[in-house]
Scaffold this motif. Structure first.
Motif, PDB file in Angstrom:
ATOM      1  N   ILE A  23       6.329 -41.710  -0.040  1.00 50.58           N
ATOM      2  CA  ILE A  23       5.737 -40.383  -0.211  1.00 50.58           C
ATOM      3  C   ILE A  23       5.349 -40.110  -1.659  1.00 50.58           C
ATOM      4  O   ILE A  23       4.308 -39.497  -1.913  1.00 50.58           O
ATOM      5  N   ASP A  24       6.135 -40.581  -2.609  1.00 40.86           N
ATOM      6  CA  ASP A  24       5.790 -40.345  -4.015  1.00 40.86           C
ATOM      7  C   ASP A  24       4.497 -41.067  -4.383  1.00 40.86           C
ATOM      8  O   ASP A  24       3.601 -40.477  -4.992  1.00 40.86           O
ATOM      9  N   GLY A  25       4.400 -42.330  -3.989  1.00 40.17           N
ATOM     10  CA  GLY A  25       3.195 -43.099  -4.276  1.00 40.17           C
ATOM     11  C   GLY A  25       1.979 -42.533  -3.567  1.00 40.17           C
ATOM     12  O   GLY A  25       0.895 -42.431  -4.157  1.00 40.17           O
TER      13      GLY A  25
ATOM     14  N   THR B 235      15.525 -32.746   4.843  1.00 43.14           N
ATOM     15  CA  THR B 235      16.875 -32.920   5.375  1.00 43.14           C
ATOM     16  C   THR B 235      17.462 -34.127   4.651  1.00 43.14           C
ATOM     17  O   THR B 235      16.808 -34.710   3.786  1.00 43.14           O
ATOM     18  N   ASP B 236      18.666 -34.528   5.043  1.00 44.44           N
ATOM     19  CA  ASP B 236      19.246 -35.717   4.416  1.00 44.44           C
ATOM     20  C   ASP B 236      18.553 -37.002   4.892  1.00 44.44           C
ATOM     21  O   ASP B 236      18.761 -38.064   4.329  1.00 44.44           O
ATOM     22  N   ARG B 237      17.696 -36.910   5.900  1.00 41.91           N
ATOM     23  CA  ARG B 237      17.006 -38.077   6.430  1.00 41.91           C
ATOM     24  C   ARG B 237      15.514 -38.126   6.126  1.00 41.91           C
ATOM     25  O   ARG B 237      14.848 -39.083   6.482  1.00 41.91           O
ATOM     26  N   MET B 238      14.995 -37.071   5.485  1.00 36.16           N
ATOM     27  CA  MET B 238      13.549 -36.997   5.338  1.00 36.16           C
ATOM     28  C   MET B 238      13.147 -36.290   4.052  1.00 36.16           C
ATOM     29  O   MET B 238      13.765 -35.318   3.650  1.00 36.16           O
ATOM     30  N   ARG B 239      12.074 -36.825   3.412  1.00 38.00           N
ATOM     31  CA  ARG B 239      11.422 -36.144   2.300  1.00 38.00           C
ATOM     32  C   ARG B 239      10.032 -35.772   2.757  1.00 38.00           C
ATOM     33  O   ARG B 239       9.396 -36.519   3.502  1.00 38.00           O
ATOM     34  N   VAL B 240       9.547 -34.604   2.312  1.00 37.43           N
ATOM     35  CA  VAL B 240       8.239 -34.135   2.750  1.00 37.43           C
ATOM     36  C   VAL B 240       7.434 -33.583   1.587  1.00 37.43           C
ATOM     37  O   VAL B 240       7.977 -33.214   0.542  1.00 37.43           O
ATOM     38  N   ALA B 241       6.125 -33.533   1.800  1.00 46.15           N
ATOM     39  CA  ALA B 241       5.196 -32.859   0.899  1.00 46.15           C
ATOM     40  C   ALA B 241       4.162 -32.174   1.784  1.00 46.15           C
ATOM     41  O   ALA B 241       3.950 -32.579   2.928  1.00 46.15           O
ATOM     42  N   HIS B 242       3.544 -31.135   1.254  1.00 46.96           N
ATOM     43  CA  HIS B 242       2.539 -30.401   2.021  1.00 46.96           C
ATOM     44  C   HIS B 242       1.256 -30.271   1.209  1.00 46.96           C
ATOM     45  O   HIS B 242       1.308 -29.996   0.010  1.00 46.96           O
TER      46      HIS B 242
END
Length: 130
Positions: free
Chosen positions: A82-84, A104-111
């Motif tokens: 996700i960062d890249g 959550t502790d299992r997922m990173r998100v961006a919008h």
């Protein structure tokens, strides 16, 4: 029953088409920058995201002639890094609304928001669902 696509009704078709193709990097099934319809199928995905010119659909369903207010949809795409990916799409003109950050502790998100105001959530799964 099979889901064939999620279709977003858009007013500025060309801008939205370029956003999904050029900024998010999704491959259209066929060249259709001027519309009135296009479908994008993410890598490894089934179904897809389609764009439909709102004015054309309003000819069928008259109530669609009025532009909606507020968020009406949320498109969710999973990415490996996700960062890249956020750096990559920011360089191509995307403006991050939020993130990347933990959801959550299992997922990173961006919008990000497309030119029609549809919200797109990018997810990186950190751990599989158990």
């Amino acid at each position: 029953m099979e889901l064939t696509q999620v279709r977003l009704l858009v007013t500025d078709f060309a801008s939205c088409y370029r956003f999904y193709r050029d900024v998010l990097g999704l491959e259209p099934q066929f060249a259709a920058e001027e519309g009135p319809y296009a479908k994008f199928t993410p890598d490894g995905g089934t179904g897809g995201i389609a764009l439909q010119d709102r004015a054309q659909m309003a000819q069928v369903l008259r109530e669609l002639a009025v532009e909606p207010r507020g968020f009406r949809s949320l498109v969710v795409l999973r990415v490996d890094d996700i960062d890249g990916y956020c750096k990559e799409i920011s360089a191509r003109g995307a403006e991050l609304v939020r993130g990347p950050s933990p959801m959550t502790d299992r997922m990173r998100v961006a919008h990000v928001m497309d030119p029609a105001g549809n919200l797109v959530e990018l997810q990186q799964w950190l751990a599989p669902r158990g």
